[in-house]
Each structure stands twice: as structure tokens, then as C-alpha cells.
Design an enzyme around this catalytic site. Structure first.
Site, PDB file in Angstrom:
ATOM      1  N   CYS A   1     -38.308   1.117  19.644  1.00 15.30           N
ATOM      2  CA  CYS A   1     -37.631   0.588  18.196  1.00 15.30           C
ATOM      3  C   CYS A   1     -37.428  -0.740  18.081  1.00 15.30           C
ATOM      4  O   CYS A   1     -37.464  -1.356  16.912  1.00 15.30           O
ATOM      5  CB  CYS A   1     -36.384   1.470  18.034  1.00 15.30           C
ATOM      6  SG  CYS A   1     -35.274   1.147  19.163  1.00 15.30           S
TER       7      CYS A   1
ATOM      8  N   GLU B   1     -29.076   6.446  15.322  1.00 16.28           N
ATOM      9  CA  GLU B   1     -29.588   5.087  15.504  1.00 16.28           C
ATOM     10  C   GLU B   1     -31.175   5.378  15.592  1.00 16.28           C
ATOM     11  O   GLU B   1     -31.849   6.241  16.059  1.00 16.28           O
ATOM     12  CB  GLU B   1     -29.802   4.930  17.078  1.00 16.28           C
ATOM     13  CG  GLU B   1     -28.047   4.779  17.369  1.00 16.28           C
ATOM     14  CD  GLU B   1     -27.507   4.448  18.627  1.00 16.28           C
ATOM     15  OE1 GLU B   1     -28.276   3.525  19.343  1.00 16.28           O
ATOM     16  OE2 GLU B   1     -26.629   4.931  19.266  1.00 16.28           O
TER      17      GLU B   1
HETATM   18  N1  LIG Z   1     -32.458   2.417  17.008  1.00 20.25           N
HETATM   19  C1  LIG Z   1     -32.643   3.070  18.329  1.00 20.25           C
HETATM   20  O1  LIG Z   1     -31.670   2.717  19.123  1.00 20.25           O
HETATM   21  C2  LIG Z   1     -33.720   3.712  18.726  1.00 20.25           C
HETATM   22  C3  LIG Z   1     -34.061   3.919  20.075  1.00 20.25           C
HETATM   23  C4  LIG Z   1     -35.206   4.756  20.212  1.00 20.25           C
HETATM   24  C5  LIG Z   1     -36.126   5.292  19.418  1.00 20.25           C
HETATM   25  N2  LIG Z   1     -35.692   4.948  17.994  1.00 20.25           N
HETATM   26  C6  LIG Z   1     -36.537   5.436  17.089  1.00 20.25           C
HETATM   27  O2  LIG Z   1     -37.033   6.919  17.540  1.00 20.25           O
HETATM   28  C7  LIG Z   1     -38.149   7.301  16.689  1.00 20.25           C
HETATM   29  C8  LIG Z   1     -39.191   7.755  18.032  1.00 20.25           C
HETATM   30  O3  LIG Z   1     -38.477   8.781  18.529  1.00 20.25           O
HETATM   31  P1  LIG Z   1     -39.080  10.176  18.284  1.00 20.25           P
HETATM   32  O4  LIG Z   1     -40.412  10.298  17.779  1.00 20.25           O
HETATM   33  O5  LIG Z   1     -38.553  10.917  19.172  1.00 20.25           O
HETATM   34  O6  LIG Z   1     -38.217  10.342  16.959  1.00 20.25           O
HETATM   35  P2  LIG Z   1     -38.091  11.903  16.044  1.00 20.25           P
HETATM   36  O7  LIG Z   1     -37.103  11.436  14.835  1.00 20.25           O
HETATM   37  O8  LIG Z   1     -39.392  12.529  15.866  1.00 20.25           O
HETATM   38  O9  LIG Z   1     -37.332  12.876  17.075  1.00 20.25           O
HETATM   39  C9  LIG Z   1     -36.197  12.525  17.674  1.00 20.25           C
HETATM   40  C10 LIG Z   1     -35.239  13.677  17.876  1.00 20.25           C
HETATM   41  O10 LIG Z   1     -35.138  14.327  17.041  1.00 20.25           O
HETATM   42  C11 LIG Z   1     -35.308  15.923  17.187  1.00 20.25           C
HETATM   43  N3  LIG Z   1     -35.698  16.547  15.873  1.00 20.25           N
HETATM   44  C12 LIG Z   1     -36.748  16.643  15.069  1.00 20.25           C
HETATM   45  N4  LIG Z   1     -36.674  17.291  13.861  1.00 20.25           N
HETATM   46  C13 LIG Z   1     -35.122  17.625  13.946  1.00 20.25           C
HETATM   47  C14 LIG Z   1     -34.800  18.173  12.924  1.00 20.25           C
HETATM   48  N5  LIG Z   1     -35.064  18.663  11.564  1.00 20.25           N
HETATM   49  N6  LIG Z   1     -33.171  18.526  12.993  1.00 20.25           N
HETATM   50  C15 LIG Z   1     -32.705  17.788  14.387  1.00 20.25           C
HETATM   51  N7  LIG Z   1     -33.438  17.355  15.145  1.00 20.25           N
HETATM   52  C16 LIG Z   1     -34.851  17.250  14.889  1.00 20.25           C
HETATM   53  C17 LIG Z   1     -36.652  15.792  18.123  1.00 20.25           C
HETATM   54  O11 LIG Z   1     -37.128  16.891  18.331  1.00 20.25           O
HETATM   55  C18 LIG Z   1     -36.222  14.603  18.799  1.00 20.25           C
HETATM   56  O12 LIG Z   1     -35.363  15.319  19.807  1.00 20.25           O
HETATM   57  C19 LIG Z   1     -38.688   5.811  16.356  1.00 20.25           C
HETATM   58  O13 LIG Z   1     -38.570   5.846  14.920  1.00 20.25           O
HETATM   59  C20 LIG Z   1     -37.787   4.608  16.953  1.00 20.25           C
HETATM   60  O14 LIG Z   1     -37.777   3.718  16.103  1.00 20.25           O
HETATM   61  C21 LIG Z   1     -34.624   4.321  17.623  1.00 20.25           C
HETATM   62  N1  LIG Z   2     -32.825  -0.916  23.654  1.00 17.55           N
HETATM   63  C1  LIG Z   2     -34.124  -0.782  23.898  1.00 17.55           C
HETATM   64  C2  LIG Z   2     -34.830  -0.446  22.631  1.00 17.55           C
HETATM   65  C3  LIG Z   2     -34.519   1.133  22.488  1.00 17.55           C
HETATM   66  C4  LIG Z   2     -35.468   1.736  21.530  1.00 17.55           C
HETATM   67  O1  LIG Z   2     -36.237   2.210  21.366  1.00 17.55           O
HETATM   68  C5  LIG Z   2     -34.531  -2.476  23.686  1.00 17.55           C
HETATM   69  O2  LIG Z   2     -33.672  -3.382  23.537  1.00 17.55           O
HETATM   70  O3  LIG Z   2     -35.667  -2.742  23.691  1.00 17.55           O
END
Ligand SMILES: NC(=O)c1ccc[n+]([C@@H]2O[C@H](COP(=O)([O-])OP(=O)(O)OC[C@H]3O[C@@H](n4cnc5c(N)ncnc54)[C@H](O)[C@@H]3O)[C@@H](O)[C@H]2O)c1
Ligand SMILES: N[C@@H](CCC=O)C(=O)O
Length: 514
Positions: free
Chosen positions: A320, A286
Site C-alpha cells: 500500500c 487501513e
Molecule cells: N493501509 C494499509 O496499511 C494497507 C496494508 C496492506 C494492504 N493494504 C491495501 O490492501 C489492498 C490489497 O489487499 P487485498 O487485495 O487483500 O485487499 P481486499 O480488500 O481484496 O481483501 C482484504 C480482505 O478483505 C476480505 N474481503 C473481501 N470482500 C469482503 C467483504 N465483502 N467483507 C469482508 N471482507 C472481505 C478479503 O477476503 C481479504 O481477507 C491494497 O489496496 C492495499 O493498498 C493497505
Molecule cells: N507498512 C508497509 C506497507 C504495508 C502495506 O502494504 C510499509 O511501510 O511499506
């Protein structure tokens, strides 16, 4: 019998008693700041010399916790424990696994404000946002527990007269759960509980800026009766521990929530089959978003402005789902912009312990990234409010609006993940949908309109996983608004939805000839 699922109510902070209770929880957590936290592998507490220092993003001097840091050797140890534990855990009855989730939900509910207070300190969440994060964690536990009670029955299939057919869903194996910091409790707990209730064992690698709240959750699972080794807590560097476990031949699936960049890396690496590996790994990813609120000329303009401001600046735009583009019909553009500026100027920014509307961004990296987009925005648009950052105590950035941004500008295409929203003027509704769809993401969107034809057209053509009408584009509720998006927003899964647990199982058909 279990009660029907309903979502956890949010705390009403206009009630003085609730405020007092929340302040007590903040005091309690403040008294616990700075503690050390070990890894947990097979129930054993392991302390390492290397530490992840979790700091308060509102107050860089304040350490929330010093957390032991896994390396590849410890990740391997955790993998062996999880692999062995799978052989026993998969045989636990689904209803007993579900009961552990229900008990965990009850424990968290009793300590709800304490968990939210940790989110205020560790993630910089304002009270309301922290409360919603904790409520969502409870919801995931309650919802996935109930989903498992349904899934244990399998799905009905036809049988001919000479046979008895049964379709059951069995667990996969060891899953690597990699969670983000922005919903440090809810998403981490949701991904972990979905995997374990389906009968898998888990290696949990939480985000490095929010490991303490994850540790607190593991303690809850233990108190709820989860056997040792089912969930192993191994915070560590993504590049070191993450890559190692993603590549590991005994990893059966990876459940990831985070950025597009890391999601793609995991997806690519997981596709490679390593020596000794006897399956194709499953990846549930995600990822990011570039989410749009479209306002047409028939819209309630106050509702439009409220929806944009709330969705753009809730938790400093670090969702996100956050609105980072407001695409507005030219007839109402100026008025919506003015109303949005006025509402934005009312927002208080500061340490969320003091119940501000907006807290800090996550860390120095996030601060630098958002400020660099503000610099880009000054080239690409007209700064109408905000634009300043303040590093004196924490990582604070004012809520920022850029007007008159071209539909193809970088500000309109790239995920900023901070309190910045671009306003773009369009000539008609078709043009608005064209702009809304012109990113590589497809997570959330909203349309503010009183014209039924526009709502129906958007229902067909606005290509996002979560589309909302006449409200903002954040705040999905587990079981009500299954959450997840298209294209580069991920692998099209729906967290908090009726088919989510299937990602962590495999279908087994048995046919007995009569
Ligand atoms: N679609 C969704 O439901 C959703 C929900 C929340 C956040 N997000 C997205 O998450 C991002 C923000 O979160 P973030 O800054 O923690 O993201 P990130 O990708 O930097 O980190 C996410 C996780 O991945 C780990 N990670 C980093 N490098 C890695 C590797 N090489 N292998 C495996 N794991 C690794 C990090 O340590 C962390 O635990 C934004 O882009 C946001 O849109 C998406
Ligand atoms: N589920 C949350 C977003 C999660 C991602 O950052 C929302 O609907 O706002």
C-alpha cells in the site's frame, strides 16, 4: 522487568551461513507443501469439504495448502464461541495477556526462516521481503505486548479533594479481523495480537490466497498459551463470511486491512444497527494508497533513483506504501529517469525461491489488473522499460516505467498495486506538492531534496500519514514509524504506534466520593 522494545534485525543475506539456513528452511517448507488445514473454532479442528486452495503464485502447479473453508453456519458457531470466551478472557490480567505475545514472539523468532519460507511459497515474496515481513510480525507482538503494559495503568486524570478518579481502558468484545495477503504474516499477526492483548476475542478471516501462514500463526499462539476460543480461525469468502460477520449484531468491532473498495463496503455495512445490537460498531480500516516520491532540483539524483526503484518494485509494487508516482522537477527529470531505468534493468524477475529481486504478483486477478493498467499506460505515457507479463509458470510482470505521464492521467490517480510507476514532470516545488496531493488517498510519500525550505514546506503541506525525507516511501518499522494514512487510505489509525491499542478498548471513568 522487560527489556526496552527494539525492532527485530533483518537477516543479512550476504552472509553465507544465513543463506544456507534460509535454504534449509525453504527445503523444510517445500516438504510440507500440499497439506490440509482445518478451521479452528474454540480450539476444535473442523474440516470442511469445501476448500480454499492456496497456490504458489510463482508456480501455479504447486499447492501450498488446502484449507477448510468456513460458511455462514460455521461463522455463527465461531461467533458464539468468541462471544462466550470474551466473558472469561477479558478478566485475564493484561500482563498475562502480554506474556502470551512475548512468548509467541520468541517462538516465531526461533522459527524465523521457516515463516519467511512460507511467505516465499505462499505470497511469492523474495527472501529479503519475506524476512522483513516475519521481522515485522515479531515486532508487532513485542510492541503491542509492551503497549498493553502501559495501557493497563490507564491515563492520569485530576481528582478534587473530595474524590478519587480513575480512567481505565477496558476491552470491547468480539472483533472481526480481516487481513490482506500482501503482508500475510505481519499485518495479520499485528491486527490479531493488538485485538487480543487488549482483552478482546477474535474471529480471524485471513486473505484467501494466504491462509496457510495464518494457520501457522494460530498454532504459535496456542503453543504460547493462548486459551481456546480467544482467536478463532475462519478462512472463507469475503462476500459470504465477511459480510455475515460485519453485519452480525454481536460483532463489536471490525479491524480491516485491504482495498479501498472493500473497506468502504465494510464501513457502510457496519454503520447499520441490526436487531439485538446494543452498540455502534467500531471500524478500524487501513486501505489503499497512491504514493508519490517528489524529487526537487537540489536532490541527490542517485539517491532519488534508488528510492524510486526500491519503493516502486519491492515485492513487485504490491505494498500500500509502494511508489507508483515519481514527480520530478523538470531540471533533473531526464537524469533521474535515466538512472531509474538503468537500476530497473538490473532487477532479476523470477521464482523467489531462487533469491530473485522480484517475484510474481498475487494471482490471476492481480495479473490481469496490472496488465490492464500497463495497456492504459501505453495510451497515457511513454513506456521506457518493462511492460511484459509472463504466465508460463506463475504470474510474473516485468518492472515497468512510464515516462511523461500527465498529472491527471488514470495512471497517476488509481491504485495499481503492481510493478508499475509513472513519471511526471513538474515546473517547480509548489507544482510538485500540488500533484502529490491530487489523489483521494493519503498514505505515504517521500521528498528527495537538499533544500531545507522544501522539506519544511512538504512537512506542512504534503498530506499523507507517513512522509519520508531523503529515503523511499516503503518500509515503516513498528514502534519507529507508526503506519497509516489519511482520506481514502483509511480511518487514520497508526499501526505499530503508541495509540493503536486504544482502538480496541473503551475508556471507563470511575469516581469515588471520599
Ligand atoms: N493501509 C494499509 O496499511 C494497507 C496494508 C496492506 C494492504 N493494504 C491495501 O490492501 C489492498 C490489497 O489487499 P487485498 O487485495 O487483500 O485487499 P481486499 O480488500 O481484496 O481483501 C482484504 C480482505 O478483505 C476480505 N474481503 C473481501 N470482500 C469482503 C467483504 N465483502 N467483507 C469482508 N471482507 C472481505 C478479503 O477476503 C481479504 O481477507 C491494497 O489496496 C492495499 O493498498 C493497505
Ligand atoms: N507498512 C508497509 C506497507 C504495508 C502495506 O502494504 C510499509 O511501510 O511499506
Amino acid at each position: 522487568m522487560y527489556q526496552d522494545y527494539t525492532h527485530e534485525p533483518f537477516t543479512d543475506f550476504t552472509v553465507e551461513k544465513n543463506r544456507e539456513e534460509f535454504q534449509l528452511a525453504l527445503k523444510l517448507v517445500e516438504s510440507e507443501l500440499g497439506k490440509e488445514y482445518p478451521l479452528i473454532i474454540g480450539g476444535e479442528r473442523i474440516t470442511t469439504e469445501a476448500k480454499i486452495i492456496s497456490e504458489n503464485p510463482s508456480n501455479k502447479e504447486q499447492i501450498v495448502g488446502a484449507v477448510s473453508k468456513a460458511n455462514q453456519h460455521l461463522a455463527e458457531q465461531a461467533m458464539q464461541v468468541a462471544d462466550k470466551t470474551f466473558n472469561t478472557w477479558k478478566k485475564w490480567r493484561p500482563e498475562v495477556r502480554a506474556d502470551i505475545l512475548f512468548r509467541a514472539a520468541a517462538i516465531v523468532r526461533r522459527r524465523k526462516h521457516e515463516f519467511s519460507a512460507y511467505l516465499v511459497y505462499e505470497a511469492g515474496k523474495p527472501w529479503k521481503e519475506a524476512d522483513a515481513d516475519t521481522a515485522e510480525a515479531i515486532d508487532f507482538l513485542e510492541y503491542y505486548g509492551r503497549q498493553m503494559l502501559g495501557l493497563k495503568k490507564g491515563f492520569p486524570v485530576k481528582s478534587r479533594k473530595i474524590e478519587k478518579n480513575k480512567l481505565a481502558y477496558i476491552p470491547l468484545g468480539v472483533g472481526v479481523v480481516i487481513s490482506p495477503w500482501n503482508f500475510a504474516f505481519a499485518i495479520m499477526a499485528g491486527m490479531t495480537s493488538a485485538a487480543l492483548v487488549a482483552g478482546n476475542t477474535v474471529l480471524l478471516k485471513p486473505a484467501s490466497t494466504t491462509p496457510v501462514v495464518a494457520y501457522k500463526f494460530i498454532e504459535v499462539l496456542e503453543e504460547a498459551g493462548l486459551p481456546d476460543g480467544v482467536v478463532n480461525y475462519i478462512p472463507g469468502s469475503g462476500a459470504e463470511v465477511g459480510d455475515y460477520l460485519v453485519d452480525h449484531p454481536r460483532t463489536r468491532f471490525i479491524s480491516f486491512t485491504g482495498s479501498r473498495e472493500v473497506g468502504i463496503r465494510i464501513y457502510e455495512r457496519a454503520a447499520k444497527v441490526h436487531p439485538g445490537q446494543i452498540w455502534l460498531k467500531r471500524v478500524v480500516a487501513e486501505m489503499g494508497g497512491k504514493d508519490t516520491i517528489v524529487v526537487d532540483h537540489t536532490a541527490d539524483l542517485d539517491l532519488a533513483a534508488q528510492s524510486i526503484v526500491q519503493s516502486a518494485f519491492g515485492f513487485s509494487g504490491q505494498k500500500c506504501s509502494a511508489c507508483s508516482r515519481a514527480v520530478i522537477h523538470e531540471d533533473v527529470y531526464d537524469e533521474v529517469l535515466e538512472k531509474s531505468i538503468a537500476l530497473t534493468k538490473e532487477l532479476t524477475v523470477g521464482n523467489p525461491v531462487d533469491d530473485t529481486n522480484m517475484g510474481p504478483v498475487n494471482d490471476q486477478g492481480a495479473f490481469d489488473k496490472v496488465m490492464s493498467y500497463i495497456a492504459i499506460g501505453k495510451e497515457e505515457g511513454r513506456l521506457v522499460t518493462g511492460g511484459e507479463g509472463d504466465l508460463t509458470n506463475g504470474y510474473f510482470i516485468q518492472p515497468t516505467i512510464f515516462a511523461d505521464v500527465d498529472e491527471n492521467a488514470r495512471l497517476m490517480k488509481e491504485e495499481i498495486f503492481g510493478p508499475v510507476v509513472a513519471f511526471c514532470k513538474v515546473k517547480d516545488f509548489d507544482h510538485a506538492l500540488e500533484v502529490a496531493n491530487n489523489t483521494e488517498y493519503g498514505l505515504t510519500g517521500a521528498v528527495i531534496s537538499n533544500k531545507r525550505e522544501h522539506i519544511e514546506k512538504a512537512r506542512e503541506e504534503f498530506h499523507v500519514g507517513n512522509l519520508y525525507f531523503n529515503r523511499g516511501c516503503t518500509g515503516a518499522i513498528v514502534g519507529y514509524h507508526p503506519f497509516g494514512g489519511f482520506n481514502m487510505s483509511g480511518t487514520d489509525s497508526k499501526a505499530g504506534g503508541p495509540d493503536y491499542l486504544l482502538h480496541f478498548t473503551q475508556g471507563k471513568l470511575t469516581t469515588e466520593q471520599l
